[in-house]
Design an enzyme around this catalytic site. Structure first.
Site, PDB file in Angstrom:
ATOM      1  N   ASP A   1       0.649  -1.019  -0.068  1.00 32.66           N
ATOM      2  CA  ASP A   1      -0.026   0.066   0.041  1.00 32.66           C
ATOM      3  C   ASP A   1       0.883   1.275  -0.087  1.00 32.66           C
ATOM      4  O   ASP A   1       0.463   2.204  -0.609  1.00 32.66           O
ATOM      5  CB  ASP A   1      -0.912   0.059   1.338  1.00 32.66           C
TER       6      ASP A   1
ATOM      7  N   ASP B   1       0.579   4.303  -2.614  1.00 31.96           N
ATOM      8  CA  ASP B   1       0.390   5.558  -2.260  1.00 31.96           C
ATOM      9  C   ASP B   1       1.480   6.469  -2.749  1.00 31.96           C
ATOM     10  O   ASP B   1       1.104   7.721  -3.094  1.00 31.96           O
ATOM     11  CB  ASP B   1       0.107   5.555  -0.682  1.00 31.96           C
TER      12      ASP B   1
ATOM     13  N   SER C   1     -15.088   3.892  -4.198  1.00 29.16           N
ATOM     14  CA  SER C   1     -14.109   3.583  -2.951  1.00 29.16           C
ATOM     15  C   SER C   1     -14.066   4.992  -1.911  1.00 29.16           C
ATOM     16  O   SER C   1     -14.513   5.935  -2.393  1.00 29.16           O
ATOM     17  CB  SER C   1     -12.616   3.430  -3.603  1.00 29.16           C
TER      18      SER C   1
ATOM     19  N   GLU D   1     -18.561   2.839  11.716  1.00 27.54           N
ATOM     20  CA  GLU D   1     -18.718   1.478  11.542  1.00 27.54           C
ATOM     21  C   GLU D   1     -17.206   0.651  11.211  1.00 27.54           C
ATOM     22  O   GLU D   1     -16.419   1.423  10.920  1.00 27.54           O
ATOM     23  CB  GLU D   1     -19.830   1.252  10.084  1.00 27.54           C
TER      24      GLU D   1
ATOM     25  N   LYS E   1     -14.763  -1.487   9.450  1.00 28.94           N
ATOM     26  CA  LYS E   1     -14.557  -1.668   8.131  1.00 28.94           C
ATOM     27  C   LYS E   1     -14.177  -3.153   7.747  1.00 28.94           C
ATOM     28  O   LYS E   1     -12.779  -3.546   8.226  1.00 28.94           O
ATOM     29  CB  LYS E   1     -13.453  -0.856   7.621  1.00 28.94           C
TER      30      LYS E   1
ATOM     31  N   CYS F   1      17.258  -3.512 -18.790  1.00 31.24           N
ATOM     32  CA  CYS F   1      17.810  -4.316 -19.703  1.00 31.24           C
ATOM     33  C   CYS F   1      17.367  -3.990 -20.975  1.00 31.24           C
ATOM     34  O   CYS F   1      16.209  -3.850 -21.164  1.00 31.24           O
ATOM     35  CB  CYS F   1      17.508  -5.907 -19.644  1.00 31.24           C
TER      36      CYS F   1
END
Length: 669
Positions: A34, A38, A83, A114, A116, A423
């Site tokens: 992540d 990010d 999202s 709530e 997740k 390369c």
């Protein structure tokens, strides 16, 4: 950086982030942490903010997610499954609170918090109280129809307590005890185990045989009401209470918070309680509770402004780095990966972690034999955080990147303004193999059933060395490969044959021309219409096209000024691969004999003569764009029977409204 260098870097970042999104959201097989994702995303956002002329509608910075698998039928969501923006610390939460309060001009606000759930996001459709369809989130716009598998989850009601028509969103997950039991059974059977409960849930729901999903003891929490006909909901908490009354399973640990201090206290409380739950959570979701305030705050293309997800910090452990392995990508980039003494991190055994590039190894002073801190950013992807210098004995070995390719032994180079070693041998076997994998990928030639494993087998059997070789494959050759039978071999031959009909932009993107991403490939295909026209184009002609900069133009001319490439194109022609653009040209939209050209349309209610999916296809074929929600940019709402809140929104905003009869009249003109 020059403008050309900026544009080049933006294209590279977009391609990179699109790949990461595809691996994470579609394949459930993330390849980077992540933190790395990010870093790349923040760099892209910074470059686009400073250079707005390079912002495009399909940039990963404004788009949700990635592409959809073709295993199940595709489903277009009535409203996008967005999202959420992320918060990683208390400061991020306070910034979110400040933005919310500024956006509503100081009106009193309360939040609902709530857990997740770490599972698979799904959408459930009910008509008159009956469950009729369930789908995955997919790329946020289009998902997969997994209705039959979802019906095996006992927490999902097949019939509601009331005869209501609605769409709900939720998270399907596998309880920890079920996950442990499943992996024990797989180990006993000599099968590969799942990495974590999230992957187990996703893998179970993507099985074609519902009996397999039924054995996996999945569950689901509903967390939102996306649409409902004939009822007005004023708050998110009211929606959750109502859904519970209908028979849905909602998480009981939610809490109303009057201040951001109460939100922070809730986050800290559940960070401590997290291990005691029988299901995985990876954070806390915080939402503005009042629906009217949600509407005032609105959304960006990627996420709502009225909600945010707090991500728990990743678990960190110490282990020994025993070696560094190198891999070569399709563009020749050589990437180092740490080999670790096996260690359990966030519930799974970790043996490898990406080191990204030589500069990172040098900056962190990572040596073979070091004890290092490892974490899974987002509880998913392993990364080396730092070295534990106190544990050094003096016997550790400094690591130096090689001067030659680990695959073909050609000299490695570092191009200007790049951190990576490359390369540059076009005959490098590793690059050829990775290039083939890209060529058949979803955004390129989209050949179903031809993934990395099969490409590797074909390559090692010496059946393919160029893109064109794919079109010469026979069923007999495929039958020589591991795990291929008559049916699977025939299906793959048919899929390869079908890909010959793809529009030119897919072929161009699949070729992997440097700096040419999916959007640029479409621009080129639309402008030149045929491969032959593009091959003949000079640098000045290319630069005159909007979105094609100097570096890209040079790269395209150099690519086609190669006898091997021209021979490849002739082979494509000989195999019957399409070389023309099949889409609608933007310049031709004004000439389309239709009201819909260039218009944004919303469909709502039941259409009697044709279904919504068919209506959507017809509108798009006539140059229109169909979206799932009414906004200021909506030009037309087509309302069938039992049209709900979207019709009311259209009336409120004075948007043109047609019934089905008027729609059919326009189609028949």
């Amino acid at each position: 950086m020059s403008k050309e260098a900026v544009q080049q870097r933006i294209e590279e970042l977009r391609d990179l982030l699109n790949t990461f999104n595809y691996q994470y959201h579609v394949l459930d097989n993330p390849s980077v942490s992540d933190a790395e994702y990010d870093r790349n995303m923040q760099e892209l956002i910074k470059l686009e903010t400073e250079n707005p002329e390079f912002i495009t509608e399909d940039s990963p910075s404004v788009r949700v997610g990635g592409a959809v698998l073709d295993i199940f039928e595709k489903v277009t969501h009535k409203s996008p499954m967005l999202s959420l923006g992320n918060a990683f610390n208390e400061g991020d939460l306070r910034d979110f609170d400040r933005r919310v309060r500024q956006g509503i001009d100081g009106v009193n606000v309360r939040y609902i918090c709530e857990l997740k759930i770490d599972g698979l996001a799904v959408s459930l459709h009910y008509e008159k109280g009956r469950f009729i369809q369930g789908s995955t989130r997919g790329d946020g716009i289009t998902g997969e129809d997994i209705t039959q598998n979802l019906k095996t989850i006992k927490a999902i009601p097949l019939r509601l307590q009331e005869e209501v028509t609605l769409e709900v969103r939720g998270e399907a997950y596998m309880p920890k005890r079920s996950f442990v039991k499943l992996n024990e059974e797989k180990e006993q059977n000599g099968e590969a185990v799942f990495a974590n409960p999230r992957n187990a849930a996703a893998g179970s729901l993507r099985q074609l045989d519902p009996k397999i999903a039924a054995k996996r003891n999945l569950s689901m929490f509903v967390y939102g009401l996306a649409d409902i006909e004939g009822k007005t909901i004023t708050s998110h908490s009211e929606a959750l209470d109502f859904l519970g009354e209908l028979g849905f399973k909602t998480n009981p640990n939610r809490r109303i918070c009057e201040t951001i201090e109460e939100v922070i206290a809730y986050v800290e409380e559940w960070q401590e309680k997290r291990p005691n739950l029988d299901y995985e959570i990876d954070g806390i979701v915080i939402k503005v509770d009042d629906v009217t305030l949600q509407e005032r705050l609105g959304t960006t293309a990627k996420s709502p402004r009225w909600a945010i997800a707090y991500k728990f910090p990743a678990e960190e452990v110490v282990t020994r780095l025993t070696g560094i392995e190198l891999s070569v990508g399709r563009t020749g980039v050589v990437t180092p990966t740490a080999e670790l003494e096996p260690v359990r991190v966030a519930g799974t055994i970790v043996r490898r972690a990406s080191l990204h590039n030589e500069d990172l190894i040098r900056e962190k002073d990572i040596r073979i034999g070091d004890y290092v801190v490892v974490k899974k950013a987002g509880d998913i992807i392993p990364e080396v955080v730092n070295v534990v210098f106190d544990k050094r004995t003096g016997k550790e070995e400094a690591y130096h990147m090689p001067t030659h390719c680990p695959t073909c032994d050609s000299g490695l180079v570092r191009l200007e303004e790049e951190v990576a070693l490359r390369c540059i041998n076009p005959a490098c076997p590793a690059q050829i193999r990775e290039g083939l994998i890209h060529f058949v990928s979803r955004n390129a030639m989209n050949i179903d059933g031809l993934g990395e494993r099969v490409i590797t087998q074909l390559f090692e059997a010496n059946y393919i060395r160029t893109f064109a070789d794919l079109y010469g494959l026979t069923k007999d050759q495929l039958l020589q490969l591991d795990r291929f039978g008559e049916k699977s071999a025939s299906n793959l031959v048919q899929a390869i044959e079908a890909s010959k009909e793809n529009s030119l932009e897919r072929l161009l993107f699949g070729l992997g021309i440097r700096h040419v991403g999916a959007k640029a490939a479409r621009t080129l295909a639309e402008h030149f219409e045929t491969m032959d026209n593009l091959v003949k184009a000079g640098e000045e002609e290319l630069k005159a096209i909007n979105e094609i900069g100097e570096k890209m133009a040079q790269s395209i001319v150099t690519y086609f000024d190669n006898e091997d490439v021209l021979h490849l194109i002739q082979q494509f022609k000989d195999y019957g691969v399409n070389m023309t653009y099949k889409g609608i040209k933007r310049a031709d939209l004004q000439n389309i004999a239709s009201y819909f050209a260039g218009k944004t349309v919303v469909l709502t209610g039941k259409l009697e003569v044709m279904g919504r999916s068919e209506a959507k296809k017809k509108i798009e074929a006539l140059g229109g764009k169909v979206t799932g929600s009414v906004s200021k940019s909506t030009d037309l709402v087509i309302a069938g029977e039992a049209a709900g809140s979207k019709l009311a929104q259209a009336e409120k905003h004075n948007i043109e409204i047609w019934n089905e009869e008027r729609f059919l009249q326009e189609l028949n003109k």
